[in-house]
Write a protein that holds these residues in place. Sequence first.
Motif, PDB file in Angstrom:
ATOM      1  N   GLY A   1       0.881  -1.364  -0.062  1.00  0.00           N
ATOM      2  CA  GLY A   1       0.078   0.072  -0.184  1.00  0.00           C
ATOM      3  C   GLY A   1       0.856   1.268  -0.039  1.00  0.00           C
ATOM      4  N   GLU A   2       0.701   2.085   1.033  1.00  0.00           N
ATOM      5  CA  GLU A   2       1.616   3.224   1.239  1.00  0.00           C
ATOM      6  C   GLU A   2       2.638   2.974   2.066  1.00  0.00           C
ATOM      7  OE1 GLU A   2       0.966   5.939  -0.731  1.00  0.00           O
ATOM      8  OE2 GLU A   2      -0.472   4.767  -2.099  1.00  0.00           O
ATOM      9  N   GLU A   3       2.810   2.166   2.687  1.00  0.00           N
ATOM     10  CA  GLU A   3       3.698   1.781   3.738  1.00  0.00           C
ATOM     11  C   GLU A   3       4.855   0.858   3.219  1.00  0.00           C
ATOM     12  OE1 GLU A   3       3.349   3.361   6.596  1.00  0.00           O
ATOM     13  OE2 GLU A   3       1.701   4.078   5.669  1.00  0.00           O
ATOM     14  N   TRP A   4       6.131   1.186   3.949  1.00  0.00           N
ATOM     15  CA  TRP A   4       7.276   0.210   3.755  1.00  0.00           C
ATOM     16  C   TRP A   4       7.485  -0.693   4.733  1.00  0.00           C
ATOM     17  CZ3 TRP A   4       9.909   0.037  -0.650  1.00  0.00           C
ATOM     18  CH2 TRP A   4       9.790   0.897  -1.777  1.00  0.00           C
ATOM     19  N   LEU A   5       7.590  -1.972   4.513  1.00  0.00           N
ATOM     20  CA  LEU A   5       7.745  -3.169   5.691  1.00  0.00           C
ATOM     21  C   LEU A   5       8.928  -3.865   5.349  1.00  0.00           C
ATOM     22  CD1 LEU A   5       4.159  -4.214   5.756  1.00  0.00           C
ATOM     23  CD2 LEU A   5       4.931  -2.537   7.180  1.00  0.00           C
ATOM     24  N   PRO A   6       9.740  -4.277   6.454  1.00  0.00           N
ATOM     25  CA  PRO A   6      10.812  -4.947   6.154  1.00  0.00           C
ATOM     26  C   PRO A   6      10.540  -6.397   5.637  1.00  0.00           C
ATOM     27  CG  PRO A   6      10.226  -4.975   8.652  1.00  0.00           C
ATOM     28  CD  PRO A   6       9.346  -3.923   7.819  1.00  0.00           C
ATOM     29  N   TRP A   7      11.488  -6.927   4.584  1.00  0.00           N
ATOM     30  CA  TRP A   7      11.353  -8.235   4.336  1.00  0.00           C
ATOM     31  C   TRP A   7      10.889  -9.084   5.624  1.00  0.00           C
ATOM     32  CZ3 TRP A   7      16.379  -8.766   1.064  1.00  0.00           C
ATOM     33  CH2 TRP A   7      16.211  -8.032  -0.354  1.00  0.00           C
ATOM     34  N   SER A   8      10.051 -10.374   5.191  1.00  0.00           N
ATOM     35  CA  SER A   8       9.834 -11.238   6.075  1.00  0.00           C
ATOM     36  C   SER A   8      11.078 -12.266   6.188  1.00  0.00           C
ATOM     37  CB  SER A   8       8.268 -12.064   5.803  1.00  0.00           C
ATOM     38  OG  SER A   8       7.398 -11.394   5.483  1.00  0.00           O
ATOM     39  N   ALA A   9      11.473 -12.629   7.228  1.00  0.00           N
ATOM     40  CA  ALA A   9      12.705 -13.226   7.387  1.00  0.00           C
ATOM     41  C   ALA A   9      12.674 -14.149   8.693  1.00  0.00           C
ATOM     42  CB  ALA A   9      13.925 -12.422   7.633  1.00  0.00           C
ATOM     43  N   GLY A  10      11.473 -13.935   9.535  1.00  0.00           N
ATOM     44  CA  GLY A  10      11.779 -14.711  10.885  1.00  0.00           C
ATOM     45  C   GLY A  10      10.849 -16.176  10.903  1.00  0.00           C
ATOM     46  N   GLY A  11       9.917 -16.398   9.929  1.00  0.00           N
ATOM     47  CA  GLY A  11       9.295 -17.440   9.844  1.00  0.00           C
ATOM     48  C   GLY A  11       7.924 -17.475  10.603  1.00  0.00           C
ATOM     49  N   HIS A  12       7.591 -16.571  11.240  1.00  0.00           N
ATOM     50  CA  HIS A  12       6.569 -16.532  12.210  1.00  0.00           C
ATOM     51  C   HIS A  12       6.283 -14.911  12.356  1.00  0.00           C
ATOM     52  CE1 HIS A  12       3.800 -16.788  15.723  1.00  0.00           C
ATOM     53  NE2 HIS A  12       3.718 -17.902  15.377  1.00  0.00           N
ATOM     54  N   PRO A  13       4.710 -14.552  12.574  1.00  0.00           N
ATOM     55  CA  PRO A  13       4.461 -13.293  12.657  1.00  0.00           C
ATOM     56  C   PRO A  13       5.176 -12.672  13.927  1.00  0.00           C
ATOM     57  CG  PRO A  13       2.411 -14.478  11.716  1.00  0.00           C
ATOM     58  CD  PRO A  13       3.478 -15.576  12.193  1.00  0.00           C
ATOM     59  N   ALA A  14       5.180 -13.473  14.999  1.00  0.00           N
ATOM     60  CA  ALA A  14       5.593 -12.551  16.121  1.00  0.00           C
ATOM     61  C   ALA A  14       7.069 -12.385  16.123  1.00  0.00           C
ATOM     62  CB  ALA A  14       5.423 -13.544  17.263  1.00  0.00           C
ATOM     63  N   LEU A  15       7.943 -13.265  15.341  1.00  0.00           N
ATOM     64  CA  LEU A  15       9.231 -12.963  14.931  1.00  0.00           C
ATOM     65  C   LEU A  15       9.269 -11.746  14.011  1.00  0.00           C
ATOM     66  CD1 LEU A  15      10.685 -16.156  14.644  1.00  0.00           C
ATOM     67  CD2 LEU A  15      10.579 -14.851  16.635  1.00  0.00           C
ATOM     68  N   GLU A  16       8.409 -11.638  13.180  1.00  0.00           N
ATOM     69  CA  GLU A  16       8.400 -10.500  12.019  1.00  0.00           C
ATOM     70  C   GLU A  16       8.070  -9.135  12.898  1.00  0.00           C
ATOM     71  OE1 GLU A  16       9.886 -11.228   9.748  1.00  0.00           O
ATOM     72  OE2 GLU A  16       9.115 -13.244   9.160  1.00  0.00           O
ATOM     73  N   LEU A  17       7.199  -9.226  13.916  1.00  0.00           N
ATOM     74  CA  LEU A  17       7.079  -8.050  14.793  1.00  0.00           C
ATOM     75  C   LEU A  17       8.518  -7.485  15.202  1.00  0.00           C
ATOM     76  CD1 LEU A  17       5.187  -5.806  15.714  1.00  0.00           C
ATOM     77  CD2 LEU A  17       5.043  -7.239  17.949  1.00  0.00           C
ATOM     78  N   CYS A  18       9.146  -8.410  15.967  1.00  0.00           N
ATOM     79  CA  CYS A  18      10.428  -8.099  16.449  1.00  0.00           C
ATOM     80  C   CYS A  18      11.314  -7.520  15.527  1.00  0.00           C
ATOM     81  CB  CYS A  18      11.038  -9.382  17.115  1.00  0.00           C
ATOM     82  SG  CYS A  18      10.269  -9.813  18.502  1.00  0.00           S
ATOM     83  N   ASN A  19      11.224  -8.287  14.262  1.00  0.00           N
ATOM     84  CA  ASN A  19      12.251  -7.766  13.014  1.00  0.00           C
ATOM     85  C   ASN A  19      11.924  -6.621  12.520  1.00  0.00           C
ATOM     86  OD1 ASN A  19      13.591 -10.219  13.629  1.00  0.00           O
ATOM     87  ND2 ASN A  19      12.962 -11.346  11.998  1.00  0.00           N
ATOM     88  N   THR A  20      10.763  -5.692  13.011  1.00  0.00           N
ATOM     89  CA  THR A  20      10.490  -4.607  12.609  1.00  0.00           C
ATOM     90  C   THR A  20      11.417  -3.336  13.036  1.00  0.00           C
ATOM     91  OG1 THR A  20       8.982  -4.131  14.251  1.00  0.00           O
ATOM     92  CG2 THR A  20       8.084  -4.953  12.063  1.00  0.00           C
ATOM     93  N   TYR A  21      12.507  -3.830  13.734  1.00  0.00           N
ATOM     94  CA  TYR A  21      13.774  -2.986  14.205  1.00  0.00           C
ATOM     95  C   TYR A  21      14.880  -3.509  13.854  1.00  0.00           C
ATOM     96  CZ  TYR A  21      16.425   0.225  17.293  1.00  0.00           C
ATOM     97  OH  TYR A  21      17.205   1.008  17.549  1.00  0.00           O
TER      98      TYR A  21
END
Length: 448
Positions: free
Chosen positions: A261-281
Amino acid sequence: MEFRLLGPFEARHEGRQVLTGARRQERCLLAVLLLRAGRVVTTGHLIDLLWSGGAPANARGTVHTYIGRLRAALRPFGGPELATREDGYRVVPGTYRLDTAEFTALVRQAGAARDPGTRADLYDRALGLWRGPLLDGTADGVLRERLGGELAELRLSALERRAEAQLAMGRHDRVAADLAPHAGEHPEREQLVAAQMTALYRGGRQAEALRLYRGTRRALVDGLGIEPGAALASLHDRILRGDPQLNQPQAPAPVYAVRVGEEWLPWSAGGHPALELCNTYAGWGGQALPGGEWLRRYATLAVWAGHHDLAAERLVAQLLARAGREPAAAAAVLAEAQAFRARLYACLTDPADAASFAAVAAVVERAAAVSSFTRDEDGLGHWRLTPAAGLRLPLYAAARAAGELLADPRRFTIRACPGENCGWLFLDASGRRRWCSLATCGAGCTAP
């Protein structure tokens, strides 16, 4: 006192240069300790740095003599204390100023600034501290690389980020002038080259932009055996076509990002949504990377939840509309989400951290209180958050995912990338991976 290491070594007291009579190796020794202020540097390591493997037999005694001379030279000016600690020495933190510390602090502030003008000004101040190569005239090239590799990398990153901010403000002439000495010297820094090519093109210098690309490509092919990346090659094609959209300043795109959409998100690399939340930093494992914070807006949090199938798209649209009407409430939820992310990261990386687990569990329980168990079209039962979640819906959706992972044996297969300035999380059922295989942290992590 004030110490300047970003260029020729200088020690100043009340604006006047001091320690001018110190020997080159004495200045090197003091610089090494200042660069590691607060930490013990062993005598053996000091010898290795000062003599590069060719130390004389009396090297330990010489280091001890240098320390004594430096203490005597610093004492009249209230300089920092050089403390002896076991088999080494350390600079005791004090009130002295150090340009390398000021540089890193300004870069950190710039990376967190939202306004492009503020960001560019902070980068200007940081880069303005450099008066030449680190310890110019005091350290040779080998020692400089060993001592200042991280600072040199941070300087190039600051140049890239400043150029992005300036291009976003339409200052292409300034970018072309600032990057002229650097783009040709660092063909491996494709972001830097891309910023210079864009600036040249916007300034009506299309031929120079294309010439820079050809020189970069030649250097990469001859030196590293690789072609330019897709982003740089695409920019080259657009310049060849005279793409008019290149003339329009745009918000800088983060590295290792996906546009949703209008947002930039980091690539998915963790293998689980909870990890992807952590990987937003980026930067959990060390110093925060410039631009490493992804969750800067509530809209990003809502879009992130939809992207990971934690919230339906229609709900995301409703949340974005409501956030526009209630910006203060949305900002408060974003702050909660950032705090939750930090607690989640802590308990995922340290199973014994009971306080962090309790903090995460409290949010998971609140999420459960506004959830219902319903039957979907696939005939299976699913937990769904109800409208009572309000603007906290994406936070609670992430909390539900976190609760599921913390109750799953896979939780014990989580690994954190040990790369400097990284720390991103990923599942490793094999038990053999160590690094972020996609280098998503931007710190150059690669599989062994």
